[in-house]
Design an enzyme around this catalytic site. Structure first.
Site, PDB file in Angstrom:
ATOM      1  N   SER A   1     -56.568   5.615  21.116  1.00 40.29           N
ATOM      2  CA  SER A   1     -56.392   6.164  22.316  1.00 40.29           C
ATOM      3  C   SER A   1     -56.904   7.464  22.562  1.00 40.29           C
ATOM      4  O   SER A   1     -57.444   7.716  23.616  1.00 40.29           O
ATOM      5  CB  SER A   1     -54.813   5.911  23.208  1.00 40.29           C
ATOM      6  OG  SER A   1     -54.034   4.905  22.926  1.00 40.29           O
TER       7      SER A   1
ATOM      8  N   ARG B   1     -51.958   0.267  11.930  1.00 35.35           N
ATOM      9  CA  ARG B   1     -53.573   0.712  11.184  1.00 35.35           C
ATOM     10  C   ARG B   1     -53.455   1.123   9.581  1.00 35.35           C
ATOM     11  O   ARG B   1     -54.212   0.876   9.457  1.00 35.35           O
ATOM     12  CB  ARG B   1     -54.500   2.001  12.912  1.00 35.35           C
ATOM     13  CG  ARG B   1     -54.077   1.344  13.727  1.00 35.35           C
ATOM     14  CD  ARG B   1     -54.464   2.245  14.994  1.00 35.35           C
ATOM     15  NE  ARG B   1     -52.755   3.286  14.189  1.00 35.35           N
ATOM     16  CZ  ARG B   1     -53.050   4.111  15.646  1.00 35.35           C
ATOM     17  NH1 ARG B   1     -54.341   4.366  16.305  1.00 35.35           N
ATOM     18  NH2 ARG B   1     -51.355   4.638  15.767  1.00 35.35           N
TER      19      ARG B   1
ATOM     20  N   LYS C   1     -47.409  14.483  24.704  1.00 39.08           N
ATOM     21  CA  LYS C   1     -48.531  14.450  24.037  1.00 39.08           C
ATOM     22  C   LYS C   1     -49.492  14.366  25.537  1.00 39.08           C
ATOM     23  O   LYS C   1     -50.618  14.389  25.402  1.00 39.08           O
ATOM     24  CB  LYS C   1     -49.160  12.530  23.966  1.00 39.08           C
ATOM     25  CG  LYS C   1     -48.798  12.447  22.629  1.00 39.08           C
ATOM     26  CD  LYS C   1     -49.057  10.770  22.026  1.00 39.08           C
ATOM     27  CE  LYS C   1     -48.542  10.566  20.664  1.00 39.08           C
ATOM     28  NZ  LYS C   1     -49.380   9.556  20.505  1.00 39.08           N
TER      29      LYS C   1
ATOM     30  N   HIS D   1     -54.568  -2.432  20.763  1.00 34.98           N
ATOM     31  CA  HIS D   1     -52.687  -3.341  21.568  1.00 34.98           C
ATOM     32  C   HIS D   1     -52.817  -3.972  22.019  1.00 34.98           C
ATOM     33  O   HIS D   1     -51.957  -5.266  21.654  1.00 34.98           O
ATOM     34  CB  HIS D   1     -52.529  -1.650  22.792  1.00 34.98           C
ATOM     35  CG  HIS D   1     -52.583  -1.018  22.892  1.00 34.98           C
ATOM     36  ND1 HIS D   1     -52.916   0.675  23.117  1.00 34.98           N
ATOM     37  CD2 HIS D   1     -51.784  -0.412  21.298  1.00 34.98           C
ATOM     38  CE1 HIS D   1     -53.015   1.742  22.273  1.00 34.98           C
ATOM     39  NE2 HIS D   1     -52.110   1.451  21.615  1.00 34.98           N
TER      40      HIS D   1
HETATM   41  P1  ADP Z   1     -47.339   5.613  20.145  1.00 33.48           P
HETATM   42  O1  ADP Z   1     -47.756   6.946  21.171  1.00 33.48           O
HETATM   43  O2  ADP Z   1     -45.829   5.100  20.200  1.00 33.48           O
HETATM   44  O3  ADP Z   1     -47.775   5.913  18.793  1.00 33.48           O
HETATM   45  P2  ADP Z   1     -49.530   4.441  20.860  1.00 33.48           P
HETATM   46  O4  ADP Z   1     -50.041   4.110  22.613  1.00 33.48           O
HETATM   47  O5  ADP Z   1     -50.513   5.427  19.682  1.00 33.48           O
HETATM   48  O6  ADP Z   1     -48.430   4.845  20.793  1.00 33.48           O
HETATM   49  O7  ADP Z   1     -49.283   3.025  19.965  1.00 33.48           O
HETATM   50  C1  ADP Z   1     -48.371   2.059  20.224  1.00 33.48           C
HETATM   51  C2  ADP Z   1     -48.120   1.051  19.052  1.00 33.48           C
HETATM   52  O8  ADP Z   1     -49.431   0.749  18.932  1.00 33.48           O
HETATM   53  C3  ADP Z   1     -48.145   1.695  17.476  1.00 33.48           C
HETATM   54  O9  ADP Z   1     -47.722   1.119  16.824  1.00 33.48           O
HETATM   55  C4  ADP Z   1     -49.093   1.830  16.804  1.00 33.48           C
HETATM   56  O10 ADP Z   1     -49.198   2.144  15.521  1.00 33.48           O
HETATM   57  C5  ADP Z   1     -49.946   0.737  17.757  1.00 33.48           C
HETATM   58  N1  ADP Z   1     -51.716   0.611  17.065  1.00 33.48           N
HETATM   59  C6  ADP Z   1     -52.367   1.739  17.787  1.00 33.48           C
HETATM   60  N2  ADP Z   1     -53.374   1.372  18.360  1.00 33.48           N
HETATM   61  C7  ADP Z   1     -53.723   0.113  17.408  1.00 33.48           C
HETATM   62  C8  ADP Z   1     -54.715  -0.576  16.709  1.00 33.48           C
HETATM   63  N3  ADP Z   1     -55.873  -0.216  16.936  1.00 33.48           N
HETATM   64  N4  ADP Z   1     -54.186  -1.732  16.122  1.00 33.48           N
HETATM   65  C9  ADP Z   1     -53.256  -1.873  15.461  1.00 33.48           C
HETATM   66  N5  ADP Z   1     -52.405  -1.288  16.503  1.00 33.48           N
HETATM   67  C10 ADP Z   1     -52.210   0.061  16.338  1.00 33.48           C
END
Ligand code: ADP
Length: 167
Positions: free
Chosen positions: A132, A94, A41, A17
């Site tokens: 996460s 990703r 979630k 992130h």
């Molecule tokens: P959501 O619950 O909306 O998927 P996340 O917190 O999991 O939210 O992720 C928010 C954004 O960050 C999403 O667009 C996700 O694809 C991106 N993201 C999460 N982890 C990574 C990573 N390791 N590298 C790049 N982008 C990421």
């Protein structure tokens, strides 16, 4: 003025992130990190805790090129974007599995408000497997998460698991 919103659960914020935040800050004048309050979630951390953690991480991050605001929100992303006068939604990709879901959401949001466009950052290879969900899984078994999250996050996640276990 280009105002971007990077929405997500950030439960917790990871190095993946943070990488997107730093890169997106180079494209906009102001970046709003929107923390989803009512995630289906069942988040580990409350939205308040997630916002505070991100604020701490951002304050300790060098190389940010725009102003950053961290807030939690509820409801439709496109309504939140309108309220914040944002014209860009930032998301990270990703893997191909992210793509199908993200494409649909981006097209829907664009239909709901054509003034707002979604831009995607492809993950930096070193963070492509960081999520996460994996961080929580590892931490729940007492494993080392320091390679996956900013240093400010490590103790908060372990403390949260301790707190849950003591209830
Ligand atoms: P959501 O619950 O909306 O998927 P996340 O917190 O999991 O939210 O992720 C928010 C954004 O960050 C999403 O667009 C996700 O694809 C991106 N993201 C999460 N982890 C990574 C990573 N390791 N590298 C790049 N982008 C990421």
């Amino acid at each position: 003025m280009k105002i971007g919103i990077y929405p997500g659960s950030f439960d917790p914020i990871t190095l993946g992130h943070l990488d997107i935040i730093v890169r997106a800050s180079g494209l906009v004048d102001h970046l709003i990190i929107g923390v989803l309050k009512n995630s289906k979630k069942h988040p580990l951390l409350t939205s308040k805790e997630r916002v505070e953690l991100i604020q701490k991480v951002v304050a300790n991050t060098t190389g940010l090129k725009s102003t950053i605001e961290v807030v939690d929100f509820d409801g439709l992303l496109i309504d939140f974007a309108k309220q914040k006068k944002a014209n860009i939604i930032v998301r990270g990709l990703r893997a191909i599995t992210d793509f199908e879901y993200e494409l649909q959401i981006a097209q829907t949001n664009h239909k709901l408000n054509p003034a707002v466009d979604t831009i995607f950052f492809t993950t930096s290879v070193e963070y492509s497997y960081v999520s996460s969900t994996a961080v929580k899984e590892i931490a729940s078994f007492g494993g080392d998460i320091s390679e996956f999250v900013p240093k400010e996050v490590v103790t908060s996640v372990y403390d949260k698991f301790k707190e849950i276990r003591s209830i």
